[in-house]
Design an enzyme around this catalytic site. Structure first.
Site, short mmCIF file in Angstrom:
data_model
loop_
_atom_site.label_atom_id
_atom_site.label_comp_id
_atom_site.label_asym_id
_atom_site.label_seq_id
_atom_site.Cartn_x
_atom_site.Cartn_y
_atom_site.Cartn_z
N GLU A 1 0.82 -1.21 0.00
CA GLU A 1 0.00 0.00 0.00
C GLU A 1 0.85 1.26 0.00
O GLU A 1 0.54 2.24 -0.69
CB GLU A 1 -0.94 0.01 1.22
CG GLU A 1 -1.96 -1.09 1.24
CD GLU A 1 -3.07 -0.89 0.20
OE1 GLU A 1 -3.03 0.10 -0.54
OE2 GLU A 1 -3.97 -1.74 0.14
N THR B 1 -0.56 0.71 -10.35
CA THR B 1 -1.84 0.09 -9.98
C THR B 1 -2.71 1.00 -9.15
O THR B 1 -3.86 0.67 -8.85
CB THR B 1 -1.61 -1.25 -9.27
OG1 THR B 1 -2.79 -2.04 -9.33
CG2 THR B 1 -1.20 -1.03 -7.81
N ARG C 1 0.64 3.81 -3.27
CA ARG C 1 0.00 5.09 -2.99
C ARG C 1 1.01 6.21 -2.80
O ARG C 1 0.90 7.27 -3.42
CB ARG C 1 -0.88 4.98 -1.73
CG ARG C 1 -2.03 3.99 -1.84
CD ARG C 1 -2.85 3.97 -0.55
NE ARG C 1 -3.74 2.81 -0.49
CZ ARG C 1 -5.05 2.88 -0.31
NH1 ARG C 1 -5.64 4.04 -0.19
NH2 ARG C 1 -5.78 1.78 -0.25
#
Length: 570
Positions: A189, A538, A193
């Protein structure tokens, strides 16, 4: 006797206006002479000004090159060169001068208004926190207090031309973003991000503060790769560097979490000249390649000590999906050169395996991708797997004519199924996953919707690659469903149940990073963040495409398969 005029009086008469009023031809000649002289003087001044501007630009370029030379000397001759991805902002985001459809323009502005509403709510109630809870109007730190929504939104703000909002976010990154936190972070993550968001902001804006912050957080993640096999642990403490895997995996690493850092870390090596980032993530692929199965399908659990897979689910949904996505996208990121050929080869092998999972429903013949455990197929498909139509379409052009057509057709069939995930519910928003039974087509399983982007992501790719406006219509219908069901006074929320429309209390950061960005680009000219020049990670963060061996000093526009806040897959 006649009086002769003196020579001085003859000269002075040429200064008398009455002389020319009686002689219109001479007045015209005088006017033409005046215009010529005025134009000559103006032209000389313009040339001087342009010359001064050119000298100023040349001086700036000399200063930039001197700075780069100084940096290279300071780095001690790192063998990996820096990449130059300099592109003017107008080349990637400006609409002026581009032929646009009035309907597309109107829809694009509606999506932009949605972004302004979401961002303004975040600024007002959750500034600096990871995510906004719109119903209670407060911020929560779902990812350790790294400003996830803010960083996730940087490139969306930039692409939409929301310059004031971007600048305020930039100031927070420069002055308030601190990664030295005693927090066990998800490597996956945090990479997609935070590292991805910062690198994309750097590629778009050229502001070095984003690159420096990306290096800081990436350096804190690197110890996760210090395992016997090189397969990373999936959790790491940002302050102390202690890495481990979640207890619920039995000590194993997760496929998607371990194979979805390549784009970001390779990009970081290209932009800094430091090879350590690329080496760590490429070793993962080399390790998996050693025992890559003939069908290219890997179970979702991998032992980080031995590098071998465990008996577990094979899926293009949660915990598997973005591994396959990155095999294709690293090949694209490397400009499809020989150095990245093995990524394409592994991806094509996996696509053969995907074909073995494809099934069709009765009576409507919806195409879906099933899951597999051992030799048994499970008639279930996650909404997360709806990234696959876009991925397949993106990769179809790398095949010969026959296979290219076959895979593009498959992508279109899968997209129709994913669109019907939305259309089949009372709210016209998709549930989290669907089951398929003979004679029943599809039924929603887990019935929440958390503002996911995968379907609109695939619609974006299919529209870009085929030009078929049907995909724009489907995307617009999905956007309207979000507006009707998810928009509240202080942002956007998900639904606890797509059948009843009961709302939750979370605005996921990926709604701003992905869902709204893909919708905006769905109604933008194809030259805005061109797929020939950019590759999306992604989390929908665009990174500049660069051939291996090229290097970077920048100045320039599928989700995954993410773990939930309490250890479960979202």
């Amino acid at each position: 006797m006649a009086r002769t005029r003196s020579s001085s009086s003859i000269r002075w008469r040429y200064l008398n206006p009455a002389y020319y009023l009686k002689r219109p031809k001479r007045l015209a000649l005088l006017f033409m002479a005046f215009v010529f002289v005025s134009f000559f003087v103006w032209d000389r001044q313009t040339l001087v000004r342009e010359h001064e501007e050119e000298l100023s630009k040349l001086k700036e370029e000399v200063d930039r090159l001197q700075n780069e030379l100084g940096e290279l000397k300071h780095e001690g001759g790192v063998p990996v060169k820096k990449m130059n991805t300099t592109t003017k902002r107008t080349d990637v985001t400006k609409m002026d001068g581009l032929a646009t459809d009035p309907i597309e323009e109107q829809r694009r502005e509606k999506v932009k208004d949605a972004m302004i509403h979401a961002w303004t709510s975040y600024e007002k109630y959750a500034w600096g926190h990871d995510e906004l809870q719109p119903q209670s109007k407060n911020g929560v730190d779902s990812f350790g207090g790294l400003g996830a929504t803010l960083i996730d939104s940087l490139d969306t703000l930039y692409i939409m031309g929301l310059d004031e909002q971007f600048q305020r976010a930039r100031e927070w990154v420069a002055n308030s973003l601190d990664f030295n936190k005693n927090y066990d972070a998800s490597v996956f993550e945090t990479t997609i991000r935070v590292v991805g968001g910062l690198l994309s902001a750097y590629d778009l804006s050229g502001d070095n503060v984003f690159l420096e912050k990306a290096k800081d957080i990436a350096d804190r993640l690197l110890p996760a790769w210090n395992t016997p096999s090189g397969i990373p642990y999936n959790i790491i403490n940002l302050a102390h560097g202690n890495a481990h895997n979640p207890g619920w995996t039995g000590g194993d690493s997760i496929l998607a979490d371990s194979g979805t850092e390549q784009l970001e870390f390779i990009a970081l090596t290209q932009r800094t000249g430091d090879p350590k980032y690329q080496q760590k993530v490429e070793n993962v692929i080399l390790e998996l390649k050693k025992n890559f199965p003939a069908d290219g399908l890997l179970p979702i659990y991998i032992n980080p000590h031995r590098g071998t897979t465990s008996h577990s689910t094979i899926t293009f949904g949660a915990m598997g999906d973005s591994f396959y996505e990155y095999l294709l996208k690293v090949w694209i990121q490397g400009n499809k050169t020989a150095e990245v050929k093995h990524y394409r080869e592994m991806w094509e092998t996996s696509m053969k395996g995907l074909l073995s999972l494809v099934r069709r429903t009765a009576p409507s013949s919806f195409t879906y991708i099933s899951e597999k455990i051992g030799n048994s197929l499970i008639d279930k498909m996650d909404e997360l797997a709806c990234f696959a139509p876009g991925m397949i379409a993106l990769g179809s052009s790398g095949y010969g004519p026959a296979d290219s057509t076959k895979f593009l057709t498959l992508a279109e069939e899968l997209a129709w199924t994913c669109y019907n995930f939305y259309q089949s519910t009372p709210t016209k928003l998709a549930g989290e996953n669907y089951f398929f039974h003979s004679g029943q087509d599809m039924t929603v399983g887990t019935s929440w919707n958390i503002l996911r982007p995968e379907t609109v992501e695939s619609l974006f790719y299919l529209w870009r690659l085929t030009g078929n406006k049907t995909y724009q219509e489907w995307g617009w219908n999905i956007f309207q469903a979000f507006e009707k069901n998810s928009r509240v006074e202080a942002g956007y929320v998900g639904l606890k149940d797509v059948n009843t429309g009961v709302k939750d209390n979370m605005m996921q950061s990926f709604f701003l990073a992905e869902t709204l960005k893909y919708l905006y680009l769905l109604f933008s000219p194809p030259s805005v963040i061109s797929l020939d020049e950019w590759v999306f990670n992604t989390e929908a963060h665009p990174l500049k495409i660069v051939s291996r061996g090229e290097s970077s000093k920048t100045n320039i526009r599928f989700r995954g398969r993410r773990e939930g806040h309490f250890g479960q897959q979202e």
